[in-house]
Motif scaffolding. Sequence first.
Motif, PDB file in Angstrom:
ATOM      1  N   SER A  70     -36.556  13.668  13.873  1.00  0.00           N
ATOM      2  CA  SER A  70     -37.377  14.627  13.148  1.00  0.00           C
ATOM      3  C   SER A  70     -37.355  14.330  11.655  1.00  0.00           C
ATOM      4  O   SER A  70     -36.373  13.811  11.120  1.00  0.00           O
ATOM      5  CB  SER A  70     -36.899  16.067  13.395  1.00  0.00           C
ATOM      6  OG  SER A  70     -35.613  16.275  12.839  1.00  0.00           O
ATOM      7  N   LEU A  71     -38.454  14.651  11.006  1.00  0.00           N
ATOM      8  CA  LEU A  71     -38.588  14.538   9.559  1.00  0.00           C
ATOM      9  C   LEU A  71     -39.252  15.820   9.081  1.00  0.00           C
ATOM     10  O   LEU A  71     -40.335  16.184   9.567  1.00  0.00           O
ATOM     11  CB  LEU A  71     -39.440  13.328   9.180  1.00  0.00           C
ATOM     12  CG  LEU A  71     -39.713  13.133   7.681  1.00  0.00           C
ATOM     13  CD1 LEU A  71     -38.409  12.866   6.926  1.00  0.00           C
ATOM     14  CD2 LEU A  71     -40.702  11.992   7.455  1.00  0.00           C
ATOM     15  N   GLY A  72     -38.596  16.529   8.169  1.00  0.00           N
ATOM     16  CA  GLY A  72     -39.122  17.815   7.740  1.00  0.00           C
ATOM     17  C   GLY A  72     -38.994  18.044   6.251  1.00  0.00           C
ATOM     18  O   GLY A  72     -38.195  17.400   5.563  1.00  0.00           O
ATOM     19  N   MET A  73     -39.783  18.981   5.768  1.00  0.00           N
ATOM     20  CA  MET A  73     -39.757  19.373   4.353  1.00  0.00           C
ATOM     21  C   MET A  73     -39.880  20.891   4.284  1.00  0.00           C
ATOM     22  O   MET A  73     -40.576  21.506   5.102  1.00  0.00           O
ATOM     23  CB  MET A  73     -40.904  18.720   3.594  1.00  0.00           C
ATOM     24  CG  MET A  73     -40.995  19.111   2.125  1.00  0.00           C
ATOM     25  SD  MET A  73     -42.346  18.277   1.254  1.00  0.00           S
ATOM     26  CE  MET A  73     -41.717  16.598   1.236  1.00  0.00           C
ATOM     27  N   GLY A  74     -39.157  21.479   3.337  1.00  0.00           N
ATOM     28  CA  GLY A  74     -39.209  22.933   3.243  1.00  0.00           C
ATOM     29  C   GLY A  74     -38.808  23.453   1.878  1.00  0.00           C
ATOM     30  O   GLY A  74     -38.521  22.680   0.953  1.00  0.00           O
ATOM     31  N   VAL A  75     -38.784  24.768   1.762  1.00  0.00           N
ATOM     32  CA  VAL A  75     -38.369  25.446   0.532  1.00  0.00           C
ATOM     33  C   VAL A  75     -37.200  26.366   0.871  1.00  0.00           C
ATOM     34  O   VAL A  75     -37.001  26.743   2.032  1.00  0.00           O
ATOM     35  CB  VAL A  75     -39.524  26.268  -0.081  1.00  0.00           C
ATOM     36  CG1 VAL A  75     -40.654  25.350  -0.492  1.00  0.00           C
ATOM     37  CG2 VAL A  75     -40.030  27.323   0.907  1.00  0.00           C
ATOM     38  N   GLN A  76     -36.418  26.699  -0.122  1.00  0.00           N
ATOM     39  CA  GLN A  76     -35.249  27.538   0.104  1.00  0.00           C
ATOM     40  C   GLN A  76     -34.973  28.436  -1.086  1.00  0.00           C
ATOM     41  O   GLN A  76     -35.299  28.103  -2.234  1.00  0.00           O
ATOM     42  CB  GLN A  76     -34.007  26.677   0.388  1.00  0.00           C
ATOM     43  CG  GLN A  76     -33.648  25.720  -0.723  1.00  0.00           C
ATOM     44  CD  GLN A  76     -32.480  24.816  -0.380  1.00  0.00           C
ATOM     45  OE1 GLN A  76     -31.780  24.357  -1.271  1.00  0.00           O
ATOM     46  NE2 GLN A  76     -32.274  24.548   0.893  1.00  0.00           N
ATOM     47  N   LEU A  77     -34.396  29.584  -0.783  1.00  0.00           N
ATOM     48  CA  LEU A  77     -33.884  30.497  -1.791  1.00  0.00           C
ATOM     49  C   LEU A  77     -32.392  30.660  -1.531  1.00  0.00           C
ATOM     50  O   LEU A  77     -31.961  30.731  -0.369  1.00  0.00           O
ATOM     51  CB  LEU A  77     -34.578  31.851  -1.712  1.00  0.00           C
ATOM     52  CG  LEU A  77     -36.066  31.892  -2.054  1.00  0.00           C
ATOM     53  CD1 LEU A  77     -36.631  33.290  -1.803  1.00  0.00           C
ATOM     54  CD2 LEU A  77     -36.314  31.474  -3.502  1.00  0.00           C
ATOM     55  N   GLY A  78     -31.599  30.726  -2.595  1.00  0.00           N
ATOM     56  CA  GLY A  78     -30.171  30.837  -2.384  1.00  0.00           C
ATOM     57  C   GLY A  78     -29.432  31.354  -3.598  1.00  0.00           C
ATOM     58  O   GLY A  78     -30.017  31.627  -4.657  1.00  0.00           O
ATOM     59  N   TYR A  79     -28.133  31.470  -3.406  1.00  0.00           N
ATOM     60  CA  TYR A  79     -27.252  31.906  -4.485  1.00  0.00           C
ATOM     61  C   TYR A  79     -25.954  31.107  -4.404  1.00  0.00           C
ATOM     62  O   TYR A  79     -25.375  30.936  -3.322  1.00  0.00           O
ATOM     63  CB  TYR A  79     -26.933  33.394  -4.368  1.00  0.00           C
ATOM     64  CG  TYR A  79     -26.110  33.920  -5.529  1.00  0.00           C
ATOM     65  CD1 TYR A  79     -26.735  34.413  -6.675  1.00  0.00           C
ATOM     66  CD2 TYR A  79     -24.712  33.921  -5.483  1.00  0.00           C
ATOM     67  CE1 TYR A  79     -25.996  34.889  -7.755  1.00  0.00           C
ATOM     68  CE2 TYR A  79     -23.972  34.389  -6.558  1.00  0.00           C
ATOM     69  CZ  TYR A  79     -24.614  34.876  -7.684  1.00  0.00           C
ATOM     70  OH  TYR A  79     -23.877  35.332  -8.750  1.00  0.00           O
ATOM     71  N   GLN A  80     -25.523  30.594  -5.544  1.00  0.00           N
ATOM     72  CA  GLN A  80     -24.260  29.856  -5.616  1.00  0.00           C
ATOM     73  C   GLN A  80     -23.309  30.562  -6.575  1.00  0.00           C
ATOM     74  O   GLN A  80     -23.641  30.780  -7.744  1.00  0.00           O
ATOM     75  CB  GLN A  80     -24.489  28.417  -6.060  1.00  0.00           C
ATOM     76  CG  GLN A  80     -23.203  27.589  -6.099  1.00  0.00           C
ATOM     77  CD  GLN A  80     -23.467  26.102  -6.040  1.00  0.00           C
ATOM     78  OE1 GLN A  80     -23.206  25.446  -5.050  1.00  0.00           O
ATOM     79  NE2 GLN A  80     -24.013  25.551  -7.129  1.00  0.00           N
ATOM     80  N   TRP A  81     -22.158  30.887  -6.046  1.00  0.00           N
ATOM     81  CA  TRP A  81     -21.123  31.568  -6.827  1.00  0.00           C
ATOM     82  C   TRP A  81     -20.064  30.555  -7.224  1.00  0.00           C
ATOM     83  O   TRP A  81     -19.607  29.747  -6.409  1.00  0.00           O
ATOM     84  CB  TRP A  81     -20.512  32.694  -6.012  1.00  0.00           C
ATOM     85  CG  TRP A  81     -19.343  33.360  -6.674  1.00  0.00           C
ATOM     86  CD1 TRP A  81     -19.376  34.305  -7.647  1.00  0.00           C
ATOM     87  CD2 TRP A  81     -17.958  33.122  -6.391  1.00  0.00           C
ATOM     88  NE1 TRP A  81     -18.094  34.679  -8.000  1.00  0.00           N
ATOM     89  CE2 TRP A  81     -17.208  33.963  -7.240  1.00  0.00           C
ATOM     90  CE3 TRP A  81     -17.285  32.280  -5.508  1.00  0.00           C
ATOM     91  CZ2 TRP A  81     -15.814  33.973  -7.225  1.00  0.00           C
ATOM     92  CZ3 TRP A  81     -15.895  32.280  -5.500  1.00  0.00           C
ATOM     93  CH2 TRP A  81     -15.181  33.130  -6.347  1.00  0.00           C
TER      94      TRP A  81
END
Length: 269
Positions: free
Chosen positions: A183-194
Amino acid sequence: VHGRTKDEQKIQRLHCNFEVMKAPFIIICAFVAFSSTSRAQESPQPLQVVKISLSDFALGQYSLEYERVSGADWSAGVSISGIGFETSAESFGLGYFYDAMGNWHSVYSKIDAYVSGFEACLNLRKYGVIKGDMPEGFYAGVFLQLRHVKSDLTEEFSAPEAYSTWYGQPYPHSIDHQAKFNSLGMGVQLGYQWMADNGLSLDVFAGPMFRRANRTLTFDELPVSEEAALDAVDDRLLRQYYPTLSLSRFYQARTGSWFKAGLSLGLAF
């Protein structure tokens, strides 16, 4: 493979598991060493974080990620994963048959699968703000993911002498096969790093993606048509055995929308 004893196959699989876990660590360490050398003359030094994925580990995937601050509020990262695990599942009602005395029985069956492969992911993140070269806080990002996985699966029944007299099972044969998933995929993400004062980091993210996936199944035997065997694989692995998510997620893989989430623990230096 068929000429080896079960013990020899077990030793070979343990060795492969070790190689699977070792590879991502070697690659990331080499990348970090090269990055550190290339920025030795830069001032100030940007922060970098090395992380391990806790969520991937729960699925039999061993991931190591390297993230580096590359601008006022940007960071770039790469992760390498080794995939390697063994799993099994049972069914107590795959089919029914009459024995020689005319008694009615349920067919007990079991599958054993050995899965191996790798995954590589590139990501670019934009933070709300980076203070003191520390990638901390809320962020939005994009990522590119490449994955290759192989599954060797065998199936055993409790009543092999009753194959031809099964009821309630359209494919009364084993589904022994080797499957390859790409598989080959592309996406977007939201996150938080502490980030803690001692350099420890905790990163959580989620987001949608689109991927192009394909699979190839090679069967040890085909008593009837290949189409019937493929239908039997889908029916048993997705509706009969209810295998663990670590295995079913590969057999469910199809071209289209998907979802990616994760939790990682890291160390900044």
